[in-house]
Write a protein that holds these residues in place. Structure first.
Motif, short mmCIF file in Angstrom:
data_model
loop_
_atom_site.label_atom_id
_atom_site.label_comp_id
_atom_site.label_asym_id
_atom_site.label_seq_id
_atom_site.Cartn_x
_atom_site.Cartn_y
_atom_site.Cartn_z
N ALA A 8 26.30 -2.41 20.80
CA ALA A 8 26.82 -1.36 21.71
C ALA A 8 26.67 -1.91 22.96
N THR A 9 27.86 -1.78 23.75
CA THR A 9 27.67 -2.29 25.21
C THR A 9 27.60 -0.97 26.05
N VAL A 10 26.62 -0.97 26.83
CA VAL A 10 26.29 0.04 27.77
C VAL A 10 26.13 -0.24 29.13
N ALA A 11 26.98 0.16 29.87
CA ALA A 11 27.12 -0.04 31.32
C ALA A 11 26.09 0.82 31.98
N VAL A 12 25.20 0.07 32.99
CA VAL A 12 24.23 0.87 33.51
C VAL A 12 24.76 0.83 34.94
N GLU A 13 25.66 2.24 35.13
CA GLU A 13 26.44 2.37 36.48
C GLU A 13 26.68 3.84 36.60
N ALA A 19 25.94 9.24 31.08
CA ALA A 19 24.88 9.98 30.16
C ALA A 19 23.49 9.39 31.35
N ASP A 20 22.72 10.37 31.35
CA ASP A 20 21.24 10.32 32.09
C ASP A 20 20.62 9.51 31.23
N LEU A 21 20.14 8.32 31.78
CA LEU A 21 19.35 7.46 31.18
C LEU A 21 17.93 8.09 30.45
N GLU A 22 17.38 9.10 31.12
CA GLU A 22 16.20 9.70 30.49
C GLU A 22 16.63 10.49 29.27
N ALA A 23 17.89 11.06 29.12
CA ALA A 23 18.18 11.89 27.65
C ALA A 23 19.11 11.16 26.89
N PHE A 24 19.36 9.93 27.19
CA PHE A 24 20.37 9.27 26.38
C PHE A 24 20.11 8.84 25.11
N ALA A 25 21.05 9.06 24.09
CA ALA A 25 20.62 8.61 22.50
C ALA A 25 20.99 7.06 22.38
N TRP A 26 20.23 6.27 22.46
CA TRP A 26 20.39 4.82 22.44
C TRP A 26 20.85 4.39 20.96
N PRO A 27 21.89 3.61 20.93
CA PRO A 27 22.18 2.82 19.63
C PRO A 27 21.01 2.03 19.08
N LEU A 81 13.91 3.44 21.31
CA LEU A 81 14.19 2.83 20.07
C LEU A 81 12.85 2.76 19.34
N ALA A 82 11.83 2.56 20.06
CA ALA A 82 10.43 2.36 19.35
C ALA A 82 10.07 3.59 18.73
N ARG A 83 10.39 4.75 19.65
CA ARG A 83 10.11 6.29 19.29
C ARG A 83 10.86 6.57 17.90
N GLN A 84 12.24 6.18 17.91
CA GLN A 84 13.14 6.55 16.80
C GLN A 84 12.72 6.03 15.77
N ALA A 85 12.34 4.38 15.75
CA ALA A 85 11.70 3.70 14.72
C ALA A 85 10.47 4.22 14.08
N THR A 86 9.76 4.86 15.12
CA THR A 86 8.54 5.70 14.52
C THR A 86 8.62 6.71 13.81
#
Length: 106
Positions: A8-13, A19-27, A81-86
């Motif tokens: 998934a391509t996520v533009a940091v801009e 979406a706010d980086l601190e609350a973003f649902a990362w793929p 992503l580490a938190r999601q995996a755990t």
């Protein structure tokens, strides 16, 4: 190319609706896209990225050095992503066949 390989391509801009980086649902598989420090990400590349994320900033400044911005975004993605995996993991990984798991040392 990244999308073709399942990323998934996520533009940091800082774009409207980003979406706010601190609350973003990362793929699960992510490719961070950052632009140069003067012009940012080109409109064509922004249009090609279905998801935009913004680094929340406080104070007067509204931009960061691109290397710093990438580091912040990469750290946020890796941590989430580490938190999601755990949280979705049923427990510690099994020991390879034929080997007993060693107890954790204290």
């Amino acid at each position: 190319r990244a999308r073709g390989e399942g990323y998934a391509t996520v533009a940091v801009e800082a774009t409207p609706g980003a979406a706010d980086l601190e609350a973003f649902a990362w793929p699960g598989r992510v490719c961070l896209v950052v632009g140069n420090e003067v012009a940012g990400i080109t409109p064509a590349v922004l249009d090609a990225c279905p998801v935009h994320a913004v680094i929340p900033m406080r104070g007067v400044k509204s931009s960061l050095n691109v290397a710093v911005a990438f580091g912040i975004a990469a750290h946020a993605a890796a941590t989430a992503l580490a938190r999601q995996a755990t949280s979705s993991s049923p427990g510690p990984p099994a020991a390879p066949a034929g080997r007993a798991a060693r107890p954790a040392s204290s």
